[in-house]
Design an enzyme around this catalytic site. Structure first.
Site, PDB file in Angstrom:
ATOM      1  N   GLY A 279     -11.880   2.920   3.863  1.00 55.13           N
ATOM      2  CA  GLY A 279     -10.955   2.021   3.188  1.00 55.13           C
ATOM      3  C   GLY A 279     -10.034   2.729   2.209  1.00 55.13           C
ATOM      4  O   GLY A 279     -10.193   3.917   1.905  1.00 55.13           O
ATOM      5  N   HIS A 280      -9.080   1.955   1.687  1.00 54.66           N
ATOM      6  CA  HIS A 280      -8.071   2.547   0.812  1.00 54.66           C
ATOM      7  C   HIS A 280      -8.664   3.032  -0.510  1.00 54.66           C
ATOM      8  O   HIS A 280      -9.616   2.484  -1.037  1.00 54.66           O
ATOM      9  CB  HIS A 280      -6.913   1.560   0.560  1.00 54.66           C
ATOM     10  N   ASN A 281      -8.080   4.131  -0.994  1.00 53.93           N
ATOM     11  CA  ASN A 281      -8.453   4.739  -2.274  1.00 53.93           C
ATOM     12  C   ASN A 281      -9.854   5.337  -2.297  1.00 53.93           C
ATOM     13  O   ASN A 281     -10.381   5.646  -3.371  1.00 53.93           O
ATOM     14  CB  ASN A 281      -8.299   3.743  -3.434  1.00 53.93           C
TER      15      ASN A 281
ATOM     16  N   GLN B 113       0.871  -1.181   0.000  1.00 57.72           N
ATOM     17  CA  GLN B 113       0.000   0.000   0.000  1.00 57.72           C
ATOM     18  C   GLN B 113       0.907   1.231   0.000  1.00 57.72           C
ATOM     19  O   GLN B 113       1.412   1.654   1.042  1.00 57.72           O
ATOM     20  CB  GLN B 113      -0.916  -0.018   1.205  1.00 57.72           C
TER      21      GLN B 113
ATOM     22  N   SER C 240     -12.082   2.153  -2.408  1.00 54.53           N
ATOM     23  CA  SER C 240     -12.331   2.718  -3.742  1.00 54.53           C
ATOM     24  C   SER C 240     -13.736   3.251  -3.941  1.00 54.53           C
ATOM     25  O   SER C 240     -14.152   3.490  -5.075  1.00 54.53           O
ATOM     26  CB  SER C 240     -12.001   1.692  -4.839  1.00 54.53           C
TER      27      SER C 240
END
Length: 351
Positions: free
Chosen positions: A243-245, A202, A263
């Site tokens: 969460g990521h993105n 990440q 995302s």
């Protein structure tokens, strides 16, 4: 320490009805306000309670003022939005007694030589600031915080005790991050090979805009390759997971325990009730309002109010409903078969 009503109106605006020299010491709810307090009426259902309030003055709308004017003996400040005025007044009263942390670095803090700490910033006990990090003017970093390498913290931003702000992450000006929040942890990214999970590095960042408030124990994951972005004015309650993105649009607000999977792209001026969930890779447009406990499983492309939870019921009733839901597919097939039979019979009768 108090203030004159006239001085408060000069600072915040509004139309004063009553004695401008009347001094009030603070702000309190209608039922609790004493003769030295100012209170507010933001819900017309509480007009009767306002008439009974002991407050020295009330913040009211024009419509509510017309209703209570004859029966309420105190002063009034008439404004378009009493609740917003209350918020600004509460900020002002808090500022009168607030203790501003002294500028400087506590002797127990560990600050890397290459870090840049503004002279007016406050660095509390046992803070760790790694190489290349930048702490802006007037920032307050509370006891036990960790600031990763090359992280950037804007002017006037405050971290309460024990905030973790990982490497390369950034937050703009006037932000607030409460205790226990963790910004920039690895996102949940793994590839599956024959049942074995292989970690995906990440390497993105978390980029946070100006005037963002992040609650206690909230976590925001760094991006996998691109960045996780939190725009200006976003308000996140306690124990939220981003969460990521993800991309959260400006002035969106989320209540406690909301979860947003990786995302997801959420627009501006949205609201999410407590424990709402958003699945990954979805798009939610501006001005969408999601009710508490709702599950967003598809993209929302039209502004409005959305709710997606099953109403609470007695357990026996819920079990009966669950049986019906489980059998809906079979019931649909039976209905379609009956429709065909009825159609065939109708055609035969016509012939």
């Amino acid at each position: 320490m108090g203030t004159r009503l006239g001085a408060l109106v000069e600072r915040l605006g509004g139309q004063l009805v009553g004695d401008a020299n009347l001094e009030v010491s603070g702000i309190a709810p209608l039922a609790d306000a004493g003769v030295s307090h100012i209170s507010f009426l933001s819900n017309s259902k509480l007009r009767a309670q306002a008439l009974q309030s002991k407050a020295a003055a009330l913040i009211v709308s024009a419509a509510d003022d017309a209703f209570i004017a004859a029966g309420y003996g105190g002063a009034r400040i008439v404004v378009p939005n009493p609740y917003v005025y209350f918020a600004r007044a509460a900020q002002y009263f808090e500022s009168l007694t607030a203790i501003v942390p002294a500028a400087g670095v506590h002797p127990t803090a560990v600050v890397a030589d290459s870090a840049q700490v503004a002279p007016s910033a406050h660095i509390g006990p046992r803070v760790v600031i790694e190489d290349g990090a930048v702490i802006g003017e007037g920032a307050v970093i509370g006891a036990g915080c960790f600031i990763g390498r090359e992280a950037l913290i804007g002017a006037g931003t405050r971290f309460f005790a024990n905030v973790t702000f990982h490497a390369y992450c950034q937050i703009g000006q006037r932000g607030i991050i409460h205790s226990g929040a963790v910004i920039g942890t690895d996102g949940f990214g793994f590839a599956n090979e024959g049942g074995v999970y292989i970690k995906i590095p990440q390497t993105g960042r978390v980029l946070i805009g100006d005037d963002v408030d992040i609650g206690a124990n909230t976590t925001i994951d760094r991006g996998a390759l691109a960045d996780t972005i939190i725009e200006d004015g976003v308000k996140l309650d306690n124990q939220i997971q981003i969460g990521h993105n993800c991309h959260i649009g400006a002035h969106t607000a989320m209540a406690g325990c909301v979860g947003v999977a990786g995302s997801a792209k959420i627009g501006k001026y949205c609201t999410f009730g407590g424990a709402a969930m958003v699945l990954g890779h979805l798009t939610i447009v501006d001005k969408v309002h999601v009710g508490s406990g709702s599950m967003v499983s598809r993209s929302i492309l039209e502004p409005g109010q959305y709710t997606g939870f099953y109403p609470l019921a007695k357990n026996a009733d819920w079990e009966k409903s669950a049986v019906i839901v489980r059998n809906l597919s079979a019931m649909r097939d039976k209905i379609r078969a009956l429709e065909k039979i009825i159609k065939t019979q109708s055609e035969n009768n016509e012939s």
